[in-house]
Structure formats: structure tokens, C-alpha cells
Design a protein around this motif. Structure first.
Motif, mmCIF file in Angstrom:
data_model
loop_
_atom_site.group_PDB
_atom_site.id
_atom_site.type_symbol
_atom_site.label_atom_id
_atom_site.label_comp_id
_atom_site.label_asym_id
_atom_site.label_seq_id
_atom_site.Cartn_x
_atom_site.Cartn_y
_atom_site.Cartn_z
ATOM 1 N N UNK A 1 0.821 -1.219 0.000
ATOM 2 C CA UNK A 1 0.000 0.000 0.000
ATOM 3 C C UNK A 1 0.853 1.267 0.000
ATOM 4 N N UNK A 2 1.915 1.376 0.831
ATOM 5 C CA UNK A 2 2.747 2.580 0.736
ATOM 6 C C UNK A 2 3.391 2.756 -0.637
ATOM 7 N N UNK A 3 3.794 1.649 -1.256
ATOM 8 C CA UNK A 3 4.392 1.765 -2.587
ATOM 9 C C UNK A 3 3.371 2.227 -3.619
ATOM 10 N N UNK A 4 2.139 1.789 -3.458
ATOM 11 C CA UNK A 4 1.088 2.162 -4.417
ATOM 12 C C UNK A 4 0.345 3.420 -4.020
ATOM 13 N N UNK A 5 0.706 4.023 -2.878
ATOM 14 C CA UNK A 5 -0.060 5.151 -2.375
ATOM 15 C C UNK A 5 -0.140 6.335 -3.344
ATOM 16 N N UNK A 6 0.924 6.744 -4.042
ATOM 17 C CA UNK A 6 0.769 7.848 -4.998
ATOM 18 C C UNK A 6 -0.277 7.575 -6.068
ATOM 19 N N UNK A 7 -0.276 6.367 -6.583
ATOM 20 C CA UNK A 7 -1.281 6.030 -7.584
ATOM 21 C C UNK A 7 -2.682 5.966 -7.019
ATOM 22 N N UNK A 8 -2.803 5.475 -5.787
ATOM 23 C CA UNK A 8 -4.112 5.425 -5.145
ATOM 24 C C UNK A 8 -4.644 6.831 -4.909
ATOM 25 N N UNK A 9 -3.783 7.740 -4.475
ATOM 26 C CA UNK A 9 -4.209 9.127 -4.290
ATOM 27 C C UNK A 9 -4.664 9.727 -5.597
ATOM 28 N N UNK A 10 -3.958 9.422 -6.686
ATOM 29 C CA UNK A 10 -4.400 9.894 -7.997
ATOM 30 C C UNK A 10 -5.761 9.354 -8.372
ATOM 31 N N UNK A 11 -6.023 8.068 -8.064
ATOM 32 C CA UNK A 11 -7.341 7.494 -8.352
ATOM 33 C C UNK A 11 -8.429 8.170 -7.536
ATOM 34 N N UNK B 1 -5.114 17.724 -12.729
ATOM 35 C CA UNK B 1 -3.682 18.004 -12.871
ATOM 36 C C UNK B 1 -2.902 17.408 -11.707
ATOM 37 N N UNK B 2 -3.438 17.584 -10.484
ATOM 38 C CA UNK B 2 -2.763 17.012 -9.310
ATOM 39 C C UNK B 2 -2.690 15.487 -9.421
ATOM 40 N N UNK B 3 -3.795 14.870 -9.864
ATOM 41 C CA UNK B 3 -3.805 13.412 -10.009
ATOM 42 C C UNK B 3 -2.796 12.959 -11.055
ATOM 43 N N UNK B 4 -2.726 13.654 -12.188
ATOM 44 C CA UNK B 4 -1.788 13.260 -13.234
ATOM 45 C C UNK B 4 -0.349 13.430 -12.787
ATOM 46 N N UNK B 5 -0.064 14.490 -12.048
ATOM 47 C CA UNK B 5 1.297 14.691 -11.545
ATOM 48 C C UNK B 5 1.694 13.570 -10.588
ATOM 49 N N UNK B 6 0.774 13.191 -9.705
ATOM 50 C CA UNK B 6 1.074 12.123 -8.746
ATOM 51 C C UNK B 6 1.271 10.792 -9.453
ATOM 52 N N UNK B 7 0.375 10.477 -10.397
ATOM 53 C CA UNK B 7 0.485 9.210 -11.125
ATOM 54 C C UNK B 7 1.757 9.179 -11.954
ATOM 55 N N UNK B 8 2.123 10.301 -12.572
ATOM 56 C CA UNK B 8 3.346 10.326 -13.376
ATOM 57 C C UNK B 8 4.576 10.104 -12.503
ATOM 58 N N UNK B 9 4.585 10.703 -11.325
ATOM 59 C CA UNK B 9 5.702 10.501 -10.417
ATOM 60 C C UNK B 9 5.797 9.028 -10.013
ATOM 61 N N UNK B 10 4.640 8.420 -9.781
ATOM 62 C CA UNK B 10 4.603 7.005 -9.423
ATOM 63 C C UNK B 10 5.143 6.143 -10.544
ATOM 64 N N UNK B 11 4.741 6.407 -11.756
ATOM 65 C CA UNK B 11 5.179 5.601 -12.893
ATOM 66 C C UNK B 11 6.681 5.728 -13.130
ATOM 67 N N UNK B 12 7.216 6.913 -12.949
ATOM 68 C CA UNK B 12 8.645 7.101 -13.141
ATOM 69 C C UNK B 12 9.446 6.326 -12.092
ATOM 70 N N UNK B 13 8.812 6.095 -10.946
ATOM 71 C CA UNK B 13 9.551 5.458 -9.866
ATOM 72 C C UNK B 13 9.500 3.930 -9.955
ATOM 73 N N UNK B 14 8.398 3.361 -10.448
ATOM 74 C CA UNK B 14 8.214 1.922 -10.358
ATOM 75 C C UNK B 14 8.118 1.213 -11.694
ATOM 76 N N UNK B 15 8.176 1.941 -12.810
ATOM 77 C CA UNK B 15 8.097 1.261 -14.095
ATOM 78 C C UNK B 15 9.457 1.245 -14.754
#
Length: 486
Positions: A388-398, A472-486
């Protein structure tokens, strides 16, 4: 020629150009396609694109510009008396267009005789003599000056359509001849086709940007007109919403924003825990068979029309909350309430949170789970402290995307929360949102120059800025998440 016939003719010319261009390329190579720079199909596509792309581009621009030019020319012909009788000149042009459409129908159905037509077409003819026949054909009486403008409107539309059709067909033929002339073994057809396709892809990608810009500009200009008539401070800081088309309106947005945020907050209180817990179960605990059944069933909720959710709130949830909670606790007597709309909207948002969170949790690398389990953590501890902590940025974006969806909802609020604009903490009281008031201010026979109508555009612009910020906030958070884990 009707527009659909023109489009069919252009499609036929383009198909014929493809066949003839391909054949000409093969013949020019003496039957040996190895002498051609490109494959034969590229030569055919080059001719077909040369026929249809320029002609469709000119046709699209013509369809946009012609109504504006004709309306401007017809408006200049209207008498000052006709314009002075209406509160807005646009209403006079609306009558002209409506009358012109009625005349076309009357002529097509033979409701007007030859004498009536001659009276209408004769320069300086007796227009009043034809009013009776036109009134019968249209079902209403019309003013002479408006009838003259409608006659001019019809004539200019017919002339413009004829010139349009001839221009587009000649342009298609010119493109056909030009492309056929270029068709030769040494012509780089593949490069020309790829450049044309690239231009089409760029144009298609630009449509979304241009559409967004058009929406923002249209709301912005009308909002500026509103703020010229109503103080901007009273709009953003007023606590009373009481529009009155006879004047002395109170158009404070705070009660509407409060109802919007209150209902959205309750909806998220329902959707986020249920959606997140279901996502964790489906991704971490459920087997393939359970997941294959449960996930589609949850996603079915996203396909239910919002009007159905609204009826569910009005008929089932509202009376249930009123009879079992609001009345026994002395908190309200109405089935329409913030709680009703919030609960039903939360059910609607469950698949948004669940599906997005499920995909995000599944994207967490398996190595992180294996490392946690290898250090002795249990499965539940791994989920709480690692997954959950690792996925938290993406969850916040959702969650933010679901919040923007809740803020823009209309039908559930109309049927479940009522239309009362007020500031109240009681969740069993009827309230309303910004979207509901946008609909109500633009519904019915309203004066589009009055601040009570123009306020809908200011409300829409405010709502657009809020939802855009959340997205915009959701996209920024999701993009940060993707850069970190993909």
C-alpha cells in the motif's frame, strides 16, 4: 446537392483515384514494380489522399464560415424597428433561422402555391399578401421584416451551398489530376503518403486541445460579460443564492460550493474505503476464479446510467433514510438530502476507485513482496507496510480522479439532494450543487443577456477550474509514481 451526397461523391473519387493511381504506377514501370521507388499501393494512396484531404479541409472550413457570413449579412438587412422590439438581436436572428427552416419545409411539402412563391421572390412584392399563406404553412404569423430577412437567408444559403459544392468538387478533381501527373517510377510516393498521414495524426491530436481551448474561451467571454453586470466579490463571497429575473438577485456561489463539496465528501467516504478494500482483496487475496467473476461485477456499476442512480436515490434510498434515520432522530422530513445523494454517488464511484487501485497495486513489483516475506513479515503486514505505501501515490491519484467525477455529477443530485441552496451541516437536509444550478439557470425561456443567465457560465468556469486542478494534481502524482516503479 445534399451534404451527404457530396461526401459520398468525394469518397467515390478518392477510391477511384487509389485504383487509377496504382494502375498508372504499374503501367509506367512497364509491369515491373521493382522499377518503382515505392510499392504500387503508395501511389494509389497518394492520389486518393490528394483527392479527399484538401477537399474535406475546405469543406470543413466552409461549413464553419458560411453560417457566420450569411448571418452577418442578413442581420445587416434587418430594420431598426425589428431589432428594437427584441431585447437581444440574437433572438431576431433565431426567428429568422426558424422561419427560413419553416419556409424550406413548406416549399418541400407543397404547402405554398406558385402565387405565394412569386410574391415572396418578387423584388418589392406584396409581402403582406403572402403572410397568410406562410403563417398557415408554419403554424404561426410572422412579421414582414423578418419574412424578408428569412427570404434573403434562404437565397444566400442556397447560393453558398451551390458554390461550396462546385468548389469542393473542382478542388477534388484538381488534386486528382495533380497527383496523377506526379505518378511516375521515380516519384517518392511513400514519403509523400507518410507525411500526409503524419499531418492527419497531428490534426487529430490537436482536436482535443482545440476543443478544450474553445470550451474555456466560450465560458471565459460569457463570464466576463457576467462580471461586468454583477460584482465579482459578491459572486465568490456571497452566502445567498436567490436569482430573480426581475432584478435584485443574490448570486453568491458559496452555498453551491458547500453543497457540492459536502455531497462529494460523503460520496468519497463511501467509495474510497469500499473501493480500496475491494482492490486489495482482488489483487492480493482472491484466486483467479473469484477475481474473474468479482472484478467484472464491480465494473458493471460504472456502466449504469446516472439517471438510473438518480431514480434509485429518489425511490429507494431517500425514503429509506428518511423513515429509519432522519425522522426518528428529528433531523429532517425530506427524502431528498445530502446523505441520499452522497451514498448513491459513492456507490457509483466504487468501480472508479476499485479498478484504478487494483491496477496500481498489481503494478507494484513482485520483488518488493518477496523481499518483505523473506524477512519474516506476514502477508497482511506486507500489504500494510510495503504494497500500500508503494502504491499510495497512484491510489491518491485514483481518489482525486473520483473526486473530480463526483464534483461534476448532476442527475444524482437533481433527484437525490433537491434544489435548496443553503449552508447547513445537517446531512439529512436538502441541498444543491453547482452543476444543478447551471442547468436550472439555462432552462426555460430566459434572457441570455441577463446576469441571472450569464451566471451559469461563471459557475461552469469555476467548476472547470476546480476539476482541472484535481485532474492536474492526479496526473502529476500518477506520473511521479510511474517514473519510480516502471
Amino acid at each position: 446537392m445534399p451534404l451527404i451526397w457530396l461526401l459520398a461523391l468525394l469518397a467515390a473519387l478518392s477510391a477511384a483515384g487509389f485504383v487509377m493511381g496504382r494502375r498508372r504506377a504499374v503501367l509506367s514501370s512497364g509491369g515491373d514494380v521493382r522499377r518503382l521507388h515505392s510499392l504500387p499501393n503508395y501511389y494509389g494512396f497518394n492520389v486518393g489522399l490528394a483527392v479527399i484531404v484538401p477537399s474535406l479541409l475546405v469543406l470543413f472550413c466552409w461549413l464553419l464560415v458560411q453560417p457566420l457570413v450569411i448571418e452577418a449579412r442578413v442581420a445587416a438587412q434587418l430594420s431598426p424597428e425589428a431589432l428594437s422590439q427584441a431585447s437581444d438581436p440574437a433572438l431576431v436572428m433565431s426567428d429568422v433561422r426558424r422561419l427560413a427552416e419553416g419556409l424550406d419545409v413548406a416549399i418541400a411539402e407543397g404547402a405554398m402555391s406558385g402565387d405565394d412563391m412569386r410574391n415572396l421572390e418578387a423584388d418589392g412584392g406584396n409581402i403582406r399578401a403572402a403572410l397568410g399563406a406562410v403563417g398557415v404553412a408554419l403554424g404561426s404569423e410572422v412579421e414582414p421584416s423578418v419574412l424578408v430577412a428569412a427570404q434573403s437567408y434562404i437565397a444566400q444559403v442556397r447560393t453558398g451551398n451551390m458554390v461550396r459544392n462546385v468548389t469542393v468538387i473542382l478542388l477534388a478533381l484538381a488534386g486528382f489530376l495533380w497527383a496523377m501527373r506526379l505518378t511516375a517510377p521515380g516519384f517518392r510516393a511513400r514519403g509523400a503518403v507518410e507525411r500526409a498521414v503524419l499531418a492527419l495524426l497531428i490534426a487529430a491530436a490537436s482536436i482535443a486541445i482545440l476543443t478544450t481551448a474553445g470550451i474555456v474561451l466560450s465560458m471565459l467571454f460569457e463570464s466576463i460579460n457576467f462580471f461586468r453586470q454583477y460584482p465579482i466579490s459578491d459572486f465568490f463571497f456571497g452566502t445567498t443564492w436567490s436569482p430573480n429575473f426581475r432584478g435584485n438577485s443574490d448570486l453568491g456561489i458559496l452555498p453551491l460550493l458547500w453543497g457540492t463539496l459536502y455531497i462529494s465528501f460523503i460520496a468519497l467516504l463511501v467509495a474510497v474505503p469500499v473501493g480500496l478494500f475491494s482492490a486489495i482483496y482482488l489483487s492480493e487475496y482472491a484466486g483467479p476464479k473469484v477475481r474473474g467473476v468479482a472484478k467484472p461485477l464491480i465494473e458493471v456499476l460504472a456502466g449504469i446510467p446516472t439517471i438510473v442512480y438518480g431514480l434509485f436515490a429518489l425511490i429507494t434510498v431517500g425514503p429509506l433514510l428518511r423513515d429509519h434515520f432522519a425522522q426518528p432522530l428529528g433531523l429532517g422530513e425530506s427524502g431528498s438530502s445530502v446523505m441520499t445523494a452522497g451514498l448513491v454517488m459513492g456507490i457509483m464511484l466504487i468501480p472508479f476507485v476499485s479498478s484504478l487501485s487494483d491496477d496500481i497495486i498489481n503494478a507494484v513489483p513482485q520483488s518488493m513482496r518477496d523481499g518483505s516475506l523473506g524477512l519474516g513479515a506476514t502477508k497482511s503486514e506486507t500489504i500494510r507496510q510495503v504494497v500500500v505505501p508503494a502504491a499510495l501515490p497512484g491510489i491518491v491519484g485514483a481518489v482525486l480522479l473520483a473526486a473530480s467525477r463526483a464534483i461534476g455529477e448532476t442527475m444524482i443530485v437533481v433527484l437525490g439532494a433537491g434544489a435548496a441552496a443553503k449552508l447547513d451541516l445537517n446531512p439529512f437536509e436538502a441541498m444543491t450543487t453547482v452543476t444543478v444550478k447551471i442547468v436550472s439557470q439555462l432552462t426555460g425561456d430566459t434572457d441570455f443577456a441577463a446576469p441571472e443567465t450569464l451566471v451559469a457560465f461563471a459557475l461552469g468556469l469555476t467548476l472547470f477550474v476546480i476539476t482541472l486542478g484535481l485532474n492536474v494534481i492526479a496526473l502529476v502524482i500518477v506520473r511521479k509514481y510511474r517514473e519510480q516503479y516502471e
